[in-house]
Design an enzyme around this catalytic site. Structure first.
Site, PDB file in Angstrom:
ATOM      1  N   LYS A  77     -74.373  35.175  29.535  1.00  0.00           N
ATOM      2  CA  LYS A  77     -72.976  35.045  29.118  1.00  0.00           C
ATOM      3  C   LYS A  77     -72.057  35.617  30.206  1.00  0.00           C
ATOM      4  O   LYS A  77     -72.339  36.693  30.753  1.00  0.00           O
ATOM      5  CB  LYS A  77     -72.810  35.821  27.812  1.00  0.00           C
ATOM      6  CG  LYS A  77     -71.502  35.704  27.080  1.00  0.00           C
ATOM      7  CD  LYS A  77     -71.607  36.448  25.736  1.00  0.00           C
ATOM      8  CE  LYS A  77     -70.390  36.272  24.879  1.00  0.00           C
ATOM      9  NZ  LYS A  77     -70.548  36.924  23.539  1.00  0.00           N
ATOM     10  N   SER A 152     -69.769  33.855  19.732  1.00  0.00           N
ATOM     11  CA  SER A 152     -69.119  33.564  20.999  1.00  0.00           C
ATOM     12  C   SER A 152     -70.088  33.326  22.156  1.00  0.00           C
ATOM     13  O   SER A 152     -69.665  32.849  23.211  1.00  0.00           O
ATOM     14  CB  SER A 152     -68.186  34.722  21.388  1.00  0.00           C
ATOM     15  OG  SER A 152     -68.924  35.916  21.615  1.00  0.00           O
ATOM     16  N   SER A 176     -71.895  37.156  17.206  1.00  0.00           N
ATOM     17  CA  SER A 176     -71.804  36.293  18.390  1.00  0.00           C
ATOM     18  C   SER A 176     -73.122  35.991  19.085  1.00  0.00           C
ATOM     19  O   SER A 176     -73.156  35.138  19.977  1.00  0.00           O
ATOM     20  CB  SER A 176     -70.826  36.897  19.400  1.00  0.00           C
ATOM     21  OG  SER A 176     -69.504  36.726  18.956  1.00  0.00           O
TER      22      SER A 176
END
Lengths: 473, 62
Positions: A77, A152, A176
């Site tokens: 990420k 996310s 997330s």
């Protein structure tokens, strides 16, 4: 080759049946072919990855393995930073987050032999559960066009599910890691608060943030967790507790394990396909020898209130400069969620943190006196249609966000370890996720139970329809 | 006031959202013990962890 698990490709590299260079090249080719549809990968550093792969290859030939991840391609990420390696954090600002030291979690994976291919897409500032991102492109689940990867850590979920990489790091403040794991049909682990260092990861809400892995199987997640967990002088909240051998503990089975099935909240208002898949999963656990117990839990709504107040206050504090100086650089919904955090008083925030301490103490003492772990669905519905959930005014979208993450958020307040793993599919092919919630620092038990279920159910063998004519666009 | 719909004024909407949250927290905090402190969260996690740190095979990171 990219259809293999992380553990599988790592074993083949150790046996010299494939090389790190071949593994990297296979991933790079797949990214080039599929990423234009998925938008999972933001940036690839192919030259650096291939250089590292050649070094790892020479090390294999010399019999020098760095660790259990030797030669395995990963990507993370885009909120982990290091010297000269700023992160966009999903914003329109490429160098939004800088760090003076390398982020601990990805550095530990590299120390265990992993090769980092690049950076993965995410919801802006890690604020969004659907997978949409107006700056870098919406991330779709590889299972169904037009439906979100979940957020996310959207790019992490989609990249792992699509076979672009063998594993990825995500972060989880309200779901997330687990939401994209559920939407993309992969495994996601939110460890106990303090189990994995957060150093070098962009903070969203420092007391609710967790760093953890997304991978194709529970064994892969156990490998990744074992390589990065443990104390870290760079993160004072990282626990000094010793790190168990999570992989060695996987094969213990679930016979006699007391699994609590919560009532009401976690099973109400769900999509019918989600209910059916999650209920069937609990039956599989029973057939494997677990003792299923009905388990009334304290009302989760007050926990969600605590989560919202703490997260809004802390995220507004962390990102205040961006919100005040460049508000129009943010997506309207992200901006609206952050701006709420300027409103509560110090009194409200402090009361919330005191309430959190009491809630955690009583929950752990009361609930885990009678069960070893809890089981519940991860999301109330499968991967949502992006055009539907992102439509309307910010207030409408924020209400949908609250509903979609209502089954994951309570566990962040309590800091407990939670594993999300696939437990089936709805009729149109979208995957369903199941959460296993454990005692503090007892990741070993939820990984063991998850592994037993995964091997019995076999969902991990399914691959998204990306390689056939129907799935290719 | 009906809070099931979003006011047109964003600032007003933010104030209402924050007020809702604050009210919920204040209700819950009514019976908090005087000695309750935020650090009790980490203490609760430590106290609830399996004894002996971990399952067989546990080893500290070198």
């Amino acid at each position: 080759m990219t259809a293999e698990t992380l553990a599988g490709v790592a074993a083949r590299i150790r046996r010299r049946e494939c090389s790190p260079v071949e593994a990297v090249e296979a991933c790079l080719a797949r990214i080039a072919r599929l990423n234009p549809r998925l938008h999972a990968v933001l940036r690839v550093d192919a030259d650096q990855a291939l250089r590292t792969a050649r070094v790892r290859e020479a090390e294999v030939e010399a019999g020098r393995l760095r660790g259990p991840l030797h030669g395995v391609p990963l990507a993370h990420k885009d909120l982990f930073a290091g010297p000269g390696q700023p992160a966009s954090c999903g914003t329109a600002i490429p160098e939004y987050f800088r760090a003076e030291r390398n982020a601990t979690a990805p550095a530990r994976l590299e120390a265990a032999g992993a090769i980092t291919l690049g950076r993965l897409n995410m919801s802006e500032l890690a604020l969004g559960p659907f997978g949409d991102n107006a700056h870098h492109g919406d991330v779709e689940t590889p299972w169904r066009a037009g439906h979100g990867a979940g957020g996310s850590s959207s790019g992490s979920g989609a990249a792992v599910a699509a076979g672009l990489v063998y594993g990825a790091l995500g972060t989880d403040t309200g779901g997330s890691i687990r939401l994209p794991a559920a939407c993309c049909g992969v495994v996601g682990l939110k460890p106990t608060y303090g189990r994995v260092s957060r150093a070098g990861a962009m903070p969203l809400s420092w007391s609710l943030d967790h760093v953890g892995p997304l991978a194709r199987t529970v064994r892969d997640a156990a490998l990744l967790l074992g390589a990065m967990a443990g104390p870290d002088p760079a993160d004072p909240t990282a626990s000094p507790r010793a790190v168990p051998d999570y992989v060695a503990a996987l094969d213990g089975g679930v016979a006699g394990l007391r699994i609590g099935v919560p009532d009401r909240y976690y099973w109400e208002g769900l999509d019918d396909g989600v209910t059916a898949a999650a209920r069937r999963a609990t039956e599989v656990l029973r057939e494997l020898g677990a003792v299923l117990l009905e388990c009334p839990l304290p009302d989760p709504e007050p926990l969600n209130d605590l989560a919202n107040l703490i997260a809004r206050c802390e995220s507004a504090a962390v990102h205040a400069r961006l919100v005040r100086e460049q508000p129009h650089a943010l997506q309207p919904v992200v901006r609206a969620r952050l701006e709420v955090g300027f409103q509560p008083s110090a009194h409200d925030y402090l009361q919330a943190t005191r309430l959190r301490a009491r809630a955690t103490r009583t929950f752990v003492a009361d609930v885990f006196a009678t069960v070893d772990l809890l089981v519940a669905p991860t999301t109330p519905e499968p991967a949502p249609a992006l055009a539907v959930v992102t439509a309307g005014a910010p207030g409408d979208v924020i209400r949908r966000i609250g509903r979609f993450s209502r089954l994951t958020r309570p566990w962040n307040v309590l800091g407990l370890p939670v594993l999300s793993l696939p437990c089936g599919f709805v009729p149109d092919g979208r995957p369903v996720g199941l959460q296993l919630v454990g005692r503090p620092f007892d990741e070993a038990t939820i990984l063991r139970a998850g592994h037993a279920y995964e091997q019995a159910a076999g969902w991990w063998r399914r691959r998204p329809p990306l390689d056939d004519a129907a799935g290719r666009r | 006031m009906d809070r099931s719909s979003t006011p047109a004024d964003p600032e007003r909407a933010r104030q209402l959202a924050a007020a809702d949250l604050a009210a919920a927290i204040e209700r819950a905090a009514g019976d908090l013990a005087i000695a309750e402190e935020p650090a009790g969260f980490v203490a609760a996690l430590d106290a609830g962890a399996p004894r002996g740190d971990a399952a067989p095979g546990a080893a500290a990171r070198p």
